[in-house]
Design a protein around this motif. Structure first.
Motif, PDB file in Angstrom:
ATOM      1  N   LEU A  49       0.801  -1.216   0.000  1.00 12.10           N
ATOM      2  CA  LEU A  49       0.000   0.000   0.000  1.00 12.10           C
ATOM      3  C   LEU A  49       0.839   1.274   0.000  1.00 12.10           C
ATOM      4  O   LEU A  49       0.278   2.373  -0.008  1.00 12.10           O
ATOM      5  N   THR A  50       2.162   1.132   0.013  1.00  9.71           N
ATOM      6  CA  THR A  50       3.010   2.308  -0.153  1.00  9.71           C
ATOM      7  C   THR A  50       3.471   2.435  -1.608  1.00  9.71           C
ATOM      8  O   THR A  50       4.258   3.334  -1.933  1.00  9.71           O
ATOM      9  N   ALA A 102      -1.484   6.108   1.699  1.00 11.53           N
ATOM     10  CA  ALA A 102      -2.086   4.867   1.191  1.00 11.53           C
ATOM     11  C   ALA A 102      -3.602   4.986   1.068  1.00 11.53           C
ATOM     12  O   ALA A 102      -4.155   4.735  -0.013  1.00 11.53           O
TER      13      ALA A 102
END
Length: 231
Positions: A49-50, A102
């Motif tokens: 999610l980064t 995110a």
């Protein structure tokens, strides 16, 4: 309903997966690694999610396979519990990337799928550490304060699409995130609540149930803190 939940490998995220499967919904989850949980009404994606590209690919795959998303729950998050003078910049950046950027990118990536729903909902996760301005957690609190601002602004910007945007601020819950926190620090935090106990998965689920009800389409831009906590 099709419900997308981030951070579903364990803890609160996994509890929400099981809750909404039991209610008859189809759940799409994600985490950095494969999930041990298997069910006919659950599909898991491995997503960093980064990484914006991975998030976009995740959203495209879900839209292609399912068409619409009814509920997006931005649950994934990490904590950093150090005095600010002992917090490396890289740690602060990691917390902000995971907890704020995110959900920012995830929400943007899933907007088109949410627009196709009759009752689209977005639920973000804050924390009672924000109204407490909790010392020793500057990076974490700052990231969640940004989530609260995002929640309130998106509620306005997405209202024309009938998308409601709300947030929940849990008290400490017995998960991997709190397992390494000194007991005295946890107890001091609990003592600041009106109801002086740990939060339970059920407490969180009850609030999210309220947010995603069809009859809650006039509820947006709100942040509900658990435990009797007020700003």
């Amino acid at each position: 309903m099709n419900i997308v939940i981030t951070g579903t490998s364990r803890g609160i995220g996994l509890s929400l997966v099981k809750r909404y499967i039991e209610q008859g919904h189809f759940i799409i989850g994600c985490s950095r690694s494969e999930s041990e949980f298997k069910h006919a009404n659950y599909q898991h994606f491995v997503v960093d999610l980064t990484n914006e590209k991975e998030i976009n690919n995740f959203a495209l795959a879900v839209k292609k396979q399912y068409g619409e998303v009814d509920v997006l729950i931005n649950n994934a998050g990490i904590a950093s519990m150090n005095h600010f003078m002992l917090t490396p910049l890289e740690t602060a950046k990691k917390v902000m990337n995971t907890n704020f950027f995110a959900p920012f990118i995830v929400t943007r990536s899933f907007i088109n799928a949410l627009k196709k729903s009759n009752h689209p909902r977005i639920i973000n996760f804050s924390t009672v550490a924000v109204p407490f301005n909790l010392d020793g957690e500057l990076a974490y609190v700052a990231s969640k304060a940004a989530v609260e601002s995002m929640t309130k602004i998106l509620a306005k910007e997405l209202a024309s699409f009938n998308i409601t945007v709300n947030a929940i601020g849990p008290t400490p819950v017995k998960t991997f995130l709190t397992a390494n926190v000194p007991p005295d620090k946890i107890q001091n935090l609990l003592n600041r609540q009106a109801i002086k106990r740990f939060g339970e998965f059920e407490d969180i689920g009850n609030v999210i149930d309220f947010y995603i009800k069809e009859s809650s389409d006039f509820i947006t831009g709100q942040i509900i803190y658990l435990g009797g906590v007020n700003k």
